[in-house]
Design a protein around this motif. Structure first.
Motif, PDB file in Angstrom:
ATOM      1  N   TRP A 197       1.053  -1.233  -0.204  1.00  0.00           N
ATOM      2  CA  TRP A 197      -0.030   0.034  -0.055  1.00  0.00           C
ATOM      3  C   TRP A 197       0.680   1.267   0.086  1.00  0.00           C
ATOM      4  CZ3 TRP A 197      -4.785   0.521  -1.555  1.00  0.00           C
ATOM      5  CH2 TRP A 197      -5.455  -0.577  -1.537  1.00  0.00           C
ATOM      6  N   PRO A 198       1.994   1.297   0.785  1.00  0.00           N
ATOM      7  CA  PRO A 198       2.762   2.660   0.637  1.00  0.00           C
ATOM      8  C   PRO A 198       3.274   2.700  -0.825  1.00  0.00           C
ATOM      9  CG  PRO A 198       3.497   1.321   2.461  1.00  0.00           C
ATOM     10  CD  PRO A 198       2.254   0.460   1.668  1.00  0.00           C
ATOM     11  N   ASP A 199       3.471   1.826  -1.551  1.00  0.00           N
ATOM     12  CA  ASP A 199       3.714   2.060  -3.067  1.00  0.00           C
ATOM     13  C   ASP A 199       2.615   2.767  -3.872  1.00  0.00           C
ATOM     14  OD1 ASP A 199       6.399   0.831  -2.410  1.00  0.00           O
ATOM     15  OD2 ASP A 199       6.092  -0.679  -3.716  1.00  0.00           O
ATOM     16  N   ILE A 200       1.396   2.105  -3.319  1.00  0.00           N
ATOM     17  CA  ILE A 200       0.296   2.625  -4.240  1.00  0.00           C
ATOM     18  C   ILE A 200      -0.131   4.078  -3.713  1.00  0.00           C
ATOM     19  CG2 ILE A 200      -2.250   2.194  -4.645  1.00  0.00           C
ATOM     20  CD1 ILE A 200      -1.620  -0.647  -4.288  1.00  0.00           C
ATOM     21  N   ALA A 201      -0.016   4.210  -2.543  1.00  0.00           N
ATOM     22  CA  ALA A 201      -0.375   5.454  -1.920  1.00  0.00           C
ATOM     23  C   ALA A 201       0.475   6.780  -2.510  1.00  0.00           C
ATOM     24  CB  ALA A 201      -0.357   5.739  -0.519  1.00  0.00           C
ATOM     25  N   VAL A 202       1.859   6.263  -2.409  1.00  0.00           N
ATOM     26  CA  VAL A 202       2.756   7.373  -3.247  1.00  0.00           C
ATOM     27  C   VAL A 202       2.374   7.721  -4.788  1.00  0.00           C
ATOM     28  CG1 VAL A 202       5.129   7.851  -4.053  1.00  0.00           C
ATOM     29  CG2 VAL A 202       4.736   6.807  -1.704  1.00  0.00           C
ATOM     30  N   GLY A 203       1.973   6.468  -5.318  1.00  0.00           N
ATOM     31  CA  GLY A 203       1.391   6.674  -6.896  1.00  0.00           C
ATOM     32  C   GLY A 203       0.220   7.473  -6.984  1.00  0.00           C
TER      33      GLY A 203
END
Length: 209
Positions: free
Chosen positions: A59-65
């Motif tokens: 989720w951190p990767d997705i949230a940054v995106g």
């Protein structure tokens, strides 16, 4: 190697500014235009994800995106709006404040600093850029659209900081760009549809009077 990528980024950002200035003077729907820009980026990015077998690791990767998508949506919308109502020289100067904002926030968030020589070079280049651009016909009396240039600088700075955060998380670049362009495309599509519906309702009310 990083300087090559930085110069290429500068070239393509400059080309984007030229195209934004040109299209802003045409009778084009801004939201639909930028939806097309972002959707093409989404298609290219997702093809890159499939080709190079990149992944989202959580989720951190997705949230940054998604954060990049919001920043890109807001920054590009403000930049294009600024070019449509104000002078290109003024808007480009104000949107060019992004590096200064990034420098300030990077220090506050990650304690990143420049060496004395780097800071001096940054200051000279930045001041020279402002002097050259302000030597044109920009004055206190023709600041129309200035707020859009400032907003664009702020959102571009947010975008750069989110990009830095994605590297700190070790996120795959094409996966992150897919999230950014995909979410940005959706936001521009929603904006276009909402304005279209509003205009249709307005036309209907006018015809009924």
């Amino acid at each position: 190697m990083w300087i090559i990528f930085a110069l290429l980024a500068t070239f393509f950002f400059g080309l984007r500014g030229i195209l934004y200035q040109w299209t802003s003077q045409k009778n084009l729907n801004r939201d639909l235009l930028l939806f097309g820009v972002f959707f093409i980026g989404f298609i290219i990015s997702i093809l890159g994800v499939l080709l190079f077998n990149q992944h989202w690791y959580g989720w951190p990767d997705i949230a940054v995106g998604l954060g990049l998508g919001i920043g890109s949506f807001a920054a590009n919308a403000c930049l294009h709006k600024g070019f449509s109502v104000g002078k290109a020289s003024l808007i480009s100067v104000l949107s060019g404040l992004t590096p200064l904002l990034v420098l300030m926030f990077a220090f506050l968030l990650w304690k990143e600093t420049l060496t004395g020589i780097q800071l001096l070079g940054f200051f000279i280049i930045f001041c020279g850029l402002c002097l050259i651009r302000y030597s044109s016909d920009i004055s206190i009396n023709n600041l129309k659209g200035a707020q859009w240039g400032l907003f664009a600088a702020l959102f571009f700075a947010f975008n750069d900081l989110m990009g830095k955060q994605s590297t700190l998380l070790g996120a795959d670049i094409l996966a992150t760009l897919t999230s950014m362009f995909g979410f940005g495309s959706m936001l521009f599509a929603i904006s276009w549809l909402a304005k279209r519906k509003k205009n249709q309702l307005y036309d209907t009310s006018v015809e009924g009077t």
